[in-house]
Design a protein around this motif. Structure first.
Motif, PDB file in Angstrom:
ATOM      1  N   ALA A   8       0.850  -1.202   0.000  1.00  0.00           N
ATOM      2  CA  ALA A   8       0.000   0.000   0.000  1.00  0.00           C
ATOM      3  C   ALA A   8       0.876   1.239   0.000  1.00  0.00           C
ATOM      4  CB  ALA A   8      -0.917   0.007   1.222  1.00  0.00           C
ATOM      5  N   VAL A   9       0.507   2.201  -0.833  1.00  0.00           N
ATOM      6  CA  VAL A   9       1.228   3.472  -0.900  1.00  0.00           C
ATOM      7  C   VAL A   9       0.236   4.608  -0.702  1.00  0.00           C
ATOM      8  CG1 VAL A   9       2.587   5.048  -2.325  1.00  0.00           C
ATOM      9  CG2 VAL A   9       3.015   2.583  -2.436  1.00  0.00           C
ATOM     10  N   ASP A  10       0.513   5.445   0.285  1.00  0.00           N
ATOM     11  CA  ASP A  10      -0.256   6.669   0.496  1.00  0.00           C
ATOM     12  C   ASP A  10       0.620   7.820   0.011  1.00  0.00           C
ATOM     13  OD1 ASP A  10      -1.978   8.678   1.347  1.00  0.00           O
ATOM     14  OD2 ASP A  10      -1.159   8.681   3.375  1.00  0.00           O
ATOM     15  N   GLY A  11       0.370   8.265  -1.203  1.00  0.00           N
ATOM     16  CA  GLY A  11       1.200   9.294  -1.820  1.00  0.00           C
ATOM     17  C   GLY A  11       0.576  10.663  -1.703  1.00  0.00           C
ATOM     18  N   GLY A  12       0.861  11.343  -0.612  1.00  0.00           N
ATOM     19  CA  GLY A  12       0.273  12.652  -0.376  1.00  0.00           C
ATOM     20  C   GLY A  12       1.116  13.791  -0.899  1.00  0.00           C
ATOM     21  N   ALA A  13       0.639  15.001  -0.657  1.00  0.00           N
ATOM     22  CA  ALA A  13       1.341  16.192  -1.136  1.00  0.00           C
ATOM     23  C   ALA A  13       2.585  16.488  -0.305  1.00  0.00           C
ATOM     24  CB  ALA A  13       0.401  17.389  -1.109  1.00  0.00           C
ATOM     25  N   THR A  14       2.555  16.129   0.974  1.00  0.00           N
ATOM     26  CA  THR A  14       3.689  16.449   1.852  1.00  0.00           C
ATOM     27  C   THR A  14       4.513  15.229   2.235  1.00  0.00           C
ATOM     28  OG1 THR A  14       2.260  16.282   3.804  1.00  0.00           O
ATOM     29  CG2 THR A  14       2.534  18.460   2.830  1.00  0.00           C
ATOM     30  N   LYS A  15       3.909  14.042   2.217  1.00  0.00           N
ATOM     31  CA  LYS A  15       4.674  12.839   2.540  1.00  0.00           C
ATOM     32  C   LYS A  15       4.085  11.625   1.831  1.00  0.00           C
ATOM     33  CE  LYS A  15       2.153  12.005   6.880  1.00  0.00           C
ATOM     34  NZ  LYS A  15       2.265  11.848   8.343  1.00  0.00           N
ATOM     35  N   THR A  16       4.943  10.611   1.672  1.00  0.00           N
ATOM     36  CA  THR A  16       4.547   9.367   1.011  1.00  0.00           C
ATOM     37  C   THR A  16       4.931   8.202   1.906  1.00  0.00           C
ATOM     38  OG1 THR A  16       4.969  10.346  -1.161  1.00  0.00           O
ATOM     39  CG2 THR A  16       4.809   7.944  -1.057  1.00  0.00           C
ATOM     40  N   THR A  17       3.963   7.347   2.206  1.00  0.00           N
ATOM     41  CA  THR A  17       4.224   6.177   3.047  1.00  0.00           C
ATOM     42  C   THR A  17       3.973   4.906   2.253  1.00  0.00           C
ATOM     43  OG1 THR A  17       3.581   7.362   5.063  1.00  0.00           O
ATOM     44  CG2 THR A  17       3.578   4.967   5.161  1.00  0.00           C
ATOM     45  N   LEU A  18       4.916   3.970   2.329  1.00  0.00           N
ATOM     46  CA  LEU A  18       4.755   2.663   1.702  1.00  0.00           C
ATOM     47  C   LEU A  18       4.800   1.604   2.780  1.00  0.00           C
ATOM     48  CD1 LEU A  18       6.424   1.317  -1.524  1.00  0.00           C
ATOM     49  CD2 LEU A  18       6.395  -0.074   0.541  1.00  0.00           C
ATOM     50  N   SER A  19       3.872   0.661   2.714  1.00  0.00           N
ATOM     51  CA  SER A  19       3.839  -0.427   3.683  1.00  0.00           C
ATOM     52  C   SER A  19       3.551  -1.742   2.977  1.00  0.00           C
ATOM     53  CB  SER A  19       2.773  -0.166   4.752  1.00  0.00           C
ATOM     54  OG  SER A  19       2.818  -1.162   5.764  1.00  0.00           O
ATOM     55  N   ILE A  20       4.197  -2.805   3.458  1.00  0.00           N
ATOM     56  CA  ILE A  20       3.925  -4.159   2.981  1.00  0.00           C
ATOM     57  C   ILE A  20       3.388  -4.959   4.157  1.00  0.00           C
ATOM     58  CG2 ILE A  20       4.908  -6.291   2.048  1.00  0.00           C
ATOM     59  CD1 ILE A  20       6.896  -4.619   0.492  1.00  0.00           C
ATOM     60  N   ARG A  21       2.236  -5.575   3.963  1.00  0.00           N
ATOM     61  CA  ARG A  21       1.576  -6.316   5.042  1.00  0.00           C
ATOM     62  C   ARG A  21       1.099  -7.682   4.531  1.00  0.00           C
ATOM     63  NH1 ARG A  21      -0.914  -2.138   8.517  1.00  0.00           N
ATOM     64  NH2 ARG A  21       0.405  -0.291   8.176  1.00  0.00           N
ATOM     65  N   SER A  22       0.823  -8.563   5.464  1.00  0.00           N
ATOM     66  CA  SER A  22       0.099  -9.782   5.119  1.00  0.00           C
ATOM     67  C   SER A  22      -1.382  -9.425   5.069  1.00  0.00           C
ATOM     68  CB  SER A  22       0.330 -10.867   6.169  1.00  0.00           C
ATOM     69  OG  SER A  22      -0.377 -10.551   7.363  1.00  0.00           O
ATOM     70  N   GLU A  23      -2.174 -10.291   4.471  1.00  0.00           N
ATOM     71  CA  GLU A  23      -3.604 -10.011   4.377  1.00  0.00           C
ATOM     72  C   GLU A  23      -4.267  -9.964   5.748  1.00  0.00           C
ATOM     73  OE1 GLU A  23      -6.060 -13.243   2.721  1.00  0.00           O
ATOM     74  OE2 GLU A  23      -4.238 -14.470   2.743  1.00  0.00           O
ATOM     75  N   HIS A  24      -3.605 -10.511   6.776  1.00  0.00           N
ATOM     76  CA  HIS A  24      -4.157 -10.508   8.123  1.00  0.00           C
ATOM     77  C   HIS A  24      -3.524  -9.455   9.012  1.00  0.00           C
ATOM     78  CE1 HIS A  24      -5.182 -14.753   6.828  1.00  0.00           C
ATOM     79  NE2 HIS A  24      -6.352 -14.208   7.084  1.00  0.00           N
ATOM     80  N   GLY A  25      -2.702  -8.580   8.427  1.00  0.00           N
ATOM     81  CA  GLY A  25      -2.238  -7.418   9.171  1.00  0.00           C
ATOM     82  C   GLY A  25      -0.802  -7.408   9.638  1.00  0.00           C
ATOM     83  N   GLU A  26      -0.069  -8.506   9.453  1.00  0.00           N
ATOM     84  CA  GLU A  26       1.335  -8.503   9.885  1.00  0.00           C
ATOM     85  C   GLU A  26       2.142  -7.547   9.011  1.00  0.00           C
ATOM     86  OE1 GLU A  26       5.112 -11.560  10.587  1.00  0.00           O
ATOM     87  OE2 GLU A  26       3.154 -12.327   9.938  1.00  0.00           O
ATOM     88  N   CYS A  27       2.880  -6.642   9.644  1.00  0.00           N
ATOM     89  CA  CYS A  27       3.621  -5.615   8.905  1.00  0.00           C
ATOM     90  C   CYS A  27       5.054  -6.074   8.657  1.00  0.00           C
ATOM     91  CB  CYS A  27       3.622  -4.301   9.683  1.00  0.00           C
ATOM     92  SG  CYS A  27       4.403  -2.943   8.798  1.00  0.00           S
ATOM     93  N   TYR A  28       5.439  -6.147   7.380  1.00  0.00           N
ATOM     94  CA  TYR A  28       6.797  -6.541   7.009  1.00  0.00           C
ATOM     95  C   TYR A  28       7.678  -5.335   6.720  1.00  0.00           C
ATOM     96  CZ  TYR A  28       4.460 -11.032   6.313  1.00  0.00           C
ATOM     97  OH  TYR A  28       3.713 -12.172   6.491  1.00  0.00           O
ATOM     98  N   PHE A  29       7.046  -4.224   6.342  1.00  0.00           N
ATOM     99  CA  PHE A  29       7.838  -3.041   5.985  1.00  0.00           C
ATOM    100  C   PHE A  29       6.945  -1.798   6.018  1.00  0.00           C
ATOM    101  CE2 PHE A  29       9.329   0.100   2.906  1.00  0.00           C
ATOM    102  CZ  PHE A  29      10.673   0.220   3.256  1.00  0.00           C
TER     103      PHE A  29
END
Length: 315
Positions: A8-29
């Motif tokens: 998932a990438v939230d590409g906003g005007a002031t900041k951009t966040t990228l996250s990789i998760r499992s379908e059940h919510g475990e965060c890898y990055f």
């Protein structure tokens, strides 16, 4: 069965966040970088931000297959915007070893709305931060937008709009065009640590001016309202009306009638100015009594993650 992975990438005007998760919510990055609005920083700037985040994500996780990736990007306001951003993202994805089975590219508010309400439920999202926008869905695939046209043409009720209104009052007071006094000037001068109109002009027309600079002024409004300042209260009332107009138009576009519907609320103006939020609720409930307000209390990336997870359920 192997657990599915989403990006998932939230590409906003002031900041951009990228996250990789499992379908059940475990965060890898998860990592946050600078803004990635192509309208603001151009195609090359967006490529630099996404290339770095994607490569860092791969290097950190060594994950080979991404089942679904959602790029929720600010600045996608037209078909041509979508085409440009899609081309940028496709090029960036080709430079990393990820095998991405499904890519969704859409406006960041669009993604957030679907992450909040799900794919098959009606709902709406009103945001008032630096800018203002409302989006609504009927739950059957019909998604509409009102506002979000930027400071040159709109953004009524936003932090930028409020900041501009505050400046207008101060300069009218300085000219003698406004007979009523206001403590907005005192609050603003204290915030900016200045003492004269000349210093205010210098601050306003500095070479590195941004819209966020004007929007930051809006933070003084609540204090002035609490002191009973008539001018501040008038600005707050008008801001609430302008935001209600966005909500009203969006609900009309989805042909909303009387069924229960949740209106999600986000952005610094609505979260930090109780009078504006309360007035918006009053104006809305007068005409739409079955609407329930809910303030967004999570980081926006969480709603994009939910959007990505939900996309796994739909071909």
């Amino acid at each position: 069965m192997k657990e599915k992975i989403i990006l998932a990438v939230d590409g906003g005007a002031t900041k951009t966040t990228l996250s990789i998760r499992s379908e059940h919510g475990e965060c890898y990055f998860k990592k946050t970088s600078t803004g990635s609005n192509a309208q603001t920083i151009g195609a090359h700037g967006v490529k630099e931000v996404l290339n770095e985040l994607l490569w860092d994500a791969y290097q950190s996780t060594k994950i080979e297959t991404i089942d679904a990736a959602v790029f929720a990007m600010a600045g996608i306001d037209s078909a041509s915007d979508l085409k440009l951003v899609s081309e940028i993202i496709e090029l960036c994805c080709q430079k990393v070893p990820f095998k991405i089975e499904k890519i969704i590219i859409e406006n960041d508010v669009h993604s957030a709305l679907l992450g909040l309400v799900g794919l098959n439920n009606p709902g709406a999202l009103i945001i008032s931060g630096t800018g203002s926008i409302c989006m609504a869905t009927d739950g059957n695939g019909h998604i509409v937008r009102t506002g979000g046209w930027g400071h040159r043409a709109g953004d009524e009720g936003s932090g930028y709009w409020i900041g501009k209104e505050i400046l207008n009052i101060i300069f009218r007071m300085e000219d003698g065009r406004l007979k009523k006094t206001s403590n907005l000037k005192e609050h603003l001068y204290k915030k900016l640590q200045i003492e004269t109109t000349e210093q205010l002009i210098t601050w306003l027309y500095q070479p590195n001016y941004t819209n966020a600079q004007i929007a930051s002024i809006s933070s003084i409004l609540q204090d002035a309202v609490l002191l009973g300042d008539d001018q501040a209260i008038a600005i707050a009332r008008q801001a609430a009306k302008e935001l209600y107009f966005l909500v009203n138009a969006a609900l009309q576009k989805i042909n909303y009638v009387k069924k229960p519907l949740t209106l999600f609320v986000n952005g610094g103006v609505l979260q930090n100015n109780p009078i504006i939020l309360n007035l918006l609720q009053q104006y809305t409930l007068q005409n739409y009594p079955n609407v329930t307000f809910m303030i967004c209390d999570k980081n926006p990336i969480e709603y994009i993650v939910k959007r990505a997870v939900d996309s796994l359920k739909k071909p």
